[in-house]
Design a protein around this motif. Structure first.
Motif, PDB file in Angstrom:
ATOM      1  N   ALA A 172      13.744   1.637   0.765  1.00 45.34           N
ATOM      2  CA  ALA A 172      13.605   1.547   2.161  1.00 45.34           C
ATOM      3  C   ALA A 172      12.482   1.189   2.762  1.00 45.34           C
ATOM      4  CB  ALA A 172      14.298   2.734   2.851  1.00 45.34           C
ATOM      5  N   VAL A 173      11.330   1.651   2.369  1.00 44.49           N
ATOM      6  CA  VAL A 173       9.913   1.442   2.844  1.00 44.49           C
ATOM      7  C   VAL A 173       9.748   0.163   2.400  1.00 44.49           C
ATOM      8  CG1 VAL A 173       7.723   2.072   2.486  1.00 44.49           C
ATOM      9  CG2 VAL A 173       9.137   3.719   2.865  1.00 44.49           C
ATOM     10  N   SER A 174       9.788  -0.317   1.032  1.00 45.22           N
ATOM     11  CA  SER A 174       9.628  -1.756   0.749  1.00 45.22           C
ATOM     12  C   SER A 174      10.456  -2.713   1.593  1.00 45.22           C
ATOM     13  CB  SER A 174       9.824  -1.985  -0.752  1.00 45.22           C
ATOM     14  OG  SER A 174       9.755  -3.098  -1.158  1.00 45.22           O
ATOM     15  N   THR A 175      11.498  -2.461   1.718  1.00 43.02           N
ATOM     16  CA  THR A 175      12.627  -3.293   2.741  1.00 43.02           C
ATOM     17  C   THR A 175      11.825  -3.730   3.946  1.00 43.02           C
ATOM     18  OG1 THR A 175      14.424  -2.741   1.204  1.00 43.02           O
ATOM     19  CG2 THR A 175      14.629  -4.003   3.205  1.00 43.02           C
ATOM     20  N   ALA A 176      11.593  -2.303   4.422  1.00 44.42           N
ATOM     21  CA  ALA A 176      11.041  -2.341   5.812  1.00 44.42           C
ATOM     22  C   ALA A 176       9.652  -3.123   6.051  1.00 44.42           C
ATOM     23  CB  ALA A 176      10.924  -1.049   6.335  1.00 44.42           C
ATOM     24  N   GLU A 177       8.967  -2.722   5.007  1.00 41.78           N
ATOM     25  CA  GLU A 177       7.687  -3.683   4.909  1.00 41.78           C
ATOM     26  C   GLU A 177       7.957  -5.126   4.712  1.00 41.78           C
ATOM     27  OE1 GLU A 177       4.289  -5.610   3.870  1.00 41.78           O
ATOM     28  OE2 GLU A 177       5.914  -5.380   2.455  1.00 41.78           O
ATOM     29  N   ALA A 178       8.927  -5.566   3.955  1.00 39.86           N
ATOM     30  CA  ALA A 178       9.109  -7.178   3.720  1.00 39.86           C
ATOM     31  C   ALA A 178       9.578  -7.511   5.165  1.00 39.86           C
ATOM     32  CB  ALA A 178      10.050  -7.152   2.738  1.00 39.86           C
ATOM     33  N   ALA A 179      10.538  -6.817   5.904  1.00 36.72           N
ATOM     34  CA  ALA A 179      11.207  -7.412   7.100  1.00 36.72           C
ATOM     35  C   ALA A 179       9.888  -7.211   7.871  1.00 36.72           C
ATOM     36  CB  ALA A 179      12.112  -6.286   7.576  1.00 36.72           C
ATOM     37  N   ALA A 218       6.854  -7.743   7.657  1.00 38.46           N
ATOM     38  CA  ALA A 218       6.082  -9.004   7.260  1.00 38.46           C
ATOM     39  C   ALA A 218       6.697 -10.268   7.617  1.00 38.46           C
ATOM     40  CB  ALA A 218       5.571  -8.921   5.640  1.00 38.46           C
ATOM     41  N   ALA A 219       8.084 -10.261   7.569  1.00 40.01           N
ATOM     42  CA  ALA A 219       8.542 -11.588   7.784  1.00 40.01           C
ATOM     43  C   ALA A 219       8.581 -11.838   9.308  1.00 40.01           C
ATOM     44  CB  ALA A 219       9.987 -11.581   7.223  1.00 40.01           C
ATOM     45  N   ILE A 220       8.448 -10.763  10.183  1.00 40.15           N
ATOM     46  CA  ILE A 220       8.632 -11.145  11.504  1.00 40.15           C
ATOM     47  C   ILE A 220       7.049 -11.278  11.844  1.00 40.15           C
ATOM     48  CG2 ILE A 220       8.903  -9.884  13.697  1.00 40.15           C
ATOM     49  CD1 ILE A 220      11.212  -8.377  12.354  1.00 40.15           C
ATOM     50  N   LEU A 221       6.217 -10.658  11.370  1.00 43.19           N
ATOM     51  CA  LEU A 221       4.795 -10.701  11.681  1.00 43.19           C
ATOM     52  C   LEU A 221       4.055 -12.107  11.221  1.00 43.19           C
ATOM     53  CD1 LEU A 221       2.522  -9.047  13.024  1.00 43.19           C
ATOM     54  CD2 LEU A 221       1.819  -8.221  10.605  1.00 43.19           C
ATOM     55  N   ASP A 222       4.547 -12.634  10.117  1.00 43.73           N
ATOM     56  CA  ASP A 222       3.676 -13.624   9.572  1.00 43.73           C
ATOM     57  C   ASP A 222       3.938 -15.134  10.639  1.00 43.73           C
ATOM     58  OD1 ASP A 222       2.879 -12.442   7.423  1.00 43.73           O
ATOM     59  OD2 ASP A 222       4.626 -13.194   6.228  1.00 43.73           O
ATOM     60  N   PRO A 223       5.034 -15.455  11.463  1.00 44.19           N
ATOM     61  CA  PRO A 223       4.970 -16.541  12.306  1.00 44.19           C
ATOM     62  C   PRO A 223       4.231 -15.965  13.432  1.00 44.19           C
ATOM     63  CG  PRO A 223       7.410 -15.756  11.301  1.00 44.19           C
ATOM     64  CD  PRO A 223       6.259 -14.823  11.005  1.00 44.19           C
ATOM     65  N   VAL A 280       8.484  -7.392  16.503  1.00 41.75           N
ATOM     66  CA  VAL A 280       7.445  -7.166  15.844  1.00 41.75           C
ATOM     67  C   VAL A 280       7.419  -5.516  16.073  1.00 41.75           C
ATOM     68  CG1 VAL A 280       5.047  -6.660  14.865  1.00 41.75           C
ATOM     69  CG2 VAL A 280       6.093  -8.955  15.629  1.00 41.75           C
ATOM     70  N   THR A 281       7.613  -5.180  17.115  1.00 45.94           N
ATOM     71  CA  THR A 281       7.794  -3.560  17.520  1.00 45.94           C
ATOM     72  C   THR A 281       8.902  -2.731  16.719  1.00 45.94           C
ATOM     73  OG1 THR A 281       6.615  -3.997  19.490  1.00 45.94           O
ATOM     74  CG2 THR A 281       7.636  -1.634  19.263  1.00 45.94           C
ATOM     75  N   PRO A 282      10.102  -3.156  16.756  1.00 48.05           N
ATOM     76  CA  PRO A 282      10.989  -2.543  16.139  1.00 48.05           C
ATOM     77  C   PRO A 282      10.850  -2.627  14.674  1.00 48.05           C
ATOM     78  CG  PRO A 282      12.020  -3.929  17.695  1.00 48.05           C
ATOM     79  CD  PRO A 282      10.716  -4.429  17.804  1.00 48.05           C
ATOM     80  N   ALA A 283      10.380  -3.507  13.954  1.00 47.29           N
ATOM     81  CA  ALA A 283      10.405  -3.533  12.603  1.00 47.29           C
ATOM     82  C   ALA A 283       9.087  -2.678  12.387  1.00 47.29           C
ATOM     83  CB  ALA A 283       9.985  -5.259  12.177  1.00 47.29           C
ATOM     84  N   GLN A 331       7.288   2.599   9.965  1.00 46.50           N
ATOM     85  CA  GLN A 331       6.607   3.917  10.046  1.00 46.50           C
ATOM     86  C   GLN A 331       7.709   4.993   9.979  1.00 46.50           C
ATOM     87  OE1 GLN A 331       5.154   3.560  14.144  1.00 46.50           O
ATOM     88  NE2 GLN A 331       3.196   2.702  13.504  1.00 46.50           N
ATOM     89  N   ASP A 332       9.071   4.767  10.201  1.00 47.99           N
ATOM     90  CA  ASP A 332       9.952   5.511  10.179  1.00 47.99           C
ATOM     91  C   ASP A 332      10.502   5.978   8.706  1.00 47.99           C
ATOM     92  OD1 ASP A 332       9.933   6.231  12.672  1.00 47.99           O
ATOM     93  OD2 ASP A 332      11.766   5.008  13.208  1.00 47.99           O
ATOM     94  N   SER A 333      10.465   4.852   7.993  1.00 51.65           N
ATOM     95  CA  SER A 333      10.676   4.948   6.340  1.00 51.65           C
ATOM     96  C   SER A 333       9.610   5.573   5.847  1.00 51.65           C
ATOM     97  CB  SER A 333      11.039   3.360   5.871  1.00 51.65           C
ATOM     98  OG  SER A 333       9.697   2.775   6.089  1.00 51.65           O
TER      99      SER A 333
END
Length: 489
Positions: free
Chosen positions: A112-119, A121-126, A148-151, A156-158
């Motif tokens: 879940a942490v890995s998935t949240a980090e990927a999500a 990163a996908a939002i932060l990169d643009p 970015v904030t919800p991601a 952090q929660d994960s």
């Protein structure tokens, strides 16, 4: 002896079994404790490592958020580089946790942490790409970063959920290690109880066998010690009587030995005196022979002296005639010198030197006449001494003859003394030899008596010691009976 060997074998066997059981218990205890400690250390180490990585994962996440926020604010490339480095370290920690986590729930939370980090990163990169195109800070507000904030919040929660799960795993590993330790302690206590039960059974069995076997042996010991004590008492009494008799015998023999030694010493001194007297007699005989020979030589010398004295008287008469002639020549020379002086004085100047010579001749003639008178006086003295010496020599010759006769008588006396001393010396030697043999025999008897007395004393002391040992052995057997619990017989 057989009972003792049997009890010794039992004791050795019981001791061996007890030692073996103790070694097994110690080995099992050490193995259990080692196993528990190893398992606990491994579990705690793995759990602590996972907890440290999860905490570091949260730290790297927070660092990445701070770095990219700084980049969004000022657009500096170093913050972007730090953001990229933070993400790489974050992903590396995720990879390490995938390899170390064994709890399925923790693995799911890691995914879940890995998935949240990927999500995230996908939002932060643009957003980061749009920030690269903005050069004026007044246009930063145009970035659309609301997603970015919800991601970030989900990431952090994960991470927090993963950290909480890993912490729970650490506590669970600690509880499991404590449980294993408790089991090991229970096993050790059980083995100890078994060892105590076995030791108590062995002690009871050995005590029973010891009381039975030692009681029988002590009965024999008490009976034997009583008999030994009675025999020792009889032997000690007989030894004292024998020691008293041998003491009296030894005293008598010692006195006899002292008397024999005194007789032997006296005989030896008499023998030495006889030998010295015999030697002195032989020496006196030889001395008398030498004296006789000396007297004969003296008689010959006296005869020669008489002849020489007579010859000396004749020579002195001849010298007197020569002296008379010299005296007459000196008077005539004196008269001629006076006449020559008178004639020289009448010759004038030419006769002075001759007068001096004549005067010297006259003086020489006077001295010659004086010397002739002195020689005459000496010759008269020599004639008187020669006559006196001849008379004394004849008296000495008579005395020498008388002494020679007396020496012959003394020689006969010394020879008779030497014969008597030789006879006495032989008798003294026989007495000395007999006394020495008697002394040797008495000494041998004394040594034998002393040895017998010493053996008697030793026998008496040994009997007393044996009696004391028997009494002590009887007391010890009673004490041993009390010790093993059978009571005194």
């Amino acid at each position: 002896m057989k009972a003792r060997r049997t009890f010794g074998n039992k004791l050795a066997l019981s001791f061996g079994v007890t030692v073996t059981l103790t070694i097994v218990i110690c080995a099992a205890s050490v193995a259990a404790l080692s196993l528990v400690m190893t398992a606990k250390d491994n579990a705690i180490k793995v759990a602590v490592d996972d907890l440290a990585r999860s905490e570091q994962l949260r730290t790297e996440g927070e660092s990445r958020i701070a770095d990219y926020r700084a980049y969004l604010l000022n657009g500096r490339q170093e913050y972007l580089d730090q953001t990229t480095a933070d993400r790489q370290r974050f992903l590396a920690l995720v990879t390490q946790l995938r390899g170390s986590l064994t709890d399925p729930a923790a693995q799911n939370l890691l995914e879940a942490v890995s998935t949240a980090e990927a999500a995230h990163a996908a939002i932060l990169d643009p957003v980061i790409e749009r920030r690269k195109e903005i050069t004026n800070l007044t246009d930063v507000g145009q970035l659309n970063a609301t997603d970015v904030t919800p991601a970030r919040k989900a990431l952090q929660d994960s991470i927090v959920a993963l950290t909480a799960r890993v912490r729970e795993n650490v506590e669970q590993a600690r509880r499991e290690a404590s449980t294993e330790a408790s089991r090991a302690i229970v096993v050790i206590i059980g083995l100890g109880v078994l060892a105590l039960i076995f030791a108590a059974w062995v002690a009871w069995k050995l005590n029973r066998d010891l009381r039975r076997e030692v009681g029988a042996a002590i009965g024999h010991i008490q009976s034997s010690s009583a008999q030994l004590e009675a025999a020792a008492a009889q032997q000690a009494s007989g030894g004292r009587d024998q020691a008293s008799a041998m003491s009296e015998i030894t005293t008598t023999i010692s006195e006899l030995l002292i008397t024999s030694r005194q007789i032997a010493d006296s005989a030896q001194r008499v023998s030495q005196i006889a030998e010295e007297t015999s030697a002195a007699a032989r020496t006196g005989d030889a001395t008398i022979d030498q004296t006789r020979a000396s007297i004969s030589a003296i008689r010959n010398q006296v005869d020669q002296i008489v002849q020489h004295m007579l010859t000396l008287g004749e020579k002195s008469q001849q010298i007197g005639g020569v002296v008379d002639l010299v005296s007459e020549l000196a008077e005539q020379t004196n008269i001629l010198a006076i006449n020559a002086t008178i004639e020289a004085s009448g010759a004038g100047e030419w006769g002075r030197r001759f007068a001096v010579v004549a005067e010297e001749i006259r003086k020489l003639a006077d001295r010659t006449a004086g010397s002739a008178k002195e020689i005459r006086a000496l010759i008269d003295d020599v004639r008187g001494a020669v006559n006196t010496t001849v008379m004394a020599t004849e008296i000495g010759a008579k005395s020498v003859d008388s002494g020679a006769r007396q020496f012959d008588e003394a020689t006969d006396s010394f020879r008779r003394i030497a014969q008597l001393v030789a006879t006495t010396n032989d008798a003294t030697r026989e007495i000395e030899l007999s006394t020495k043999q008697q002394t040797t025999a008495v000494e041998q008897v004394n040594v034998a008596a002393s040895d017998t007395a010493r053996v008697t004393r030793e026998t008496e002391a040994s009997a007393v010691q044996t009696r004391q040992t028997a009494a002590h052995l009887s007391n010890l057997s009673g004490d041993l009976l009390d010790l093993v619990g059978n009571g005194r017989s």
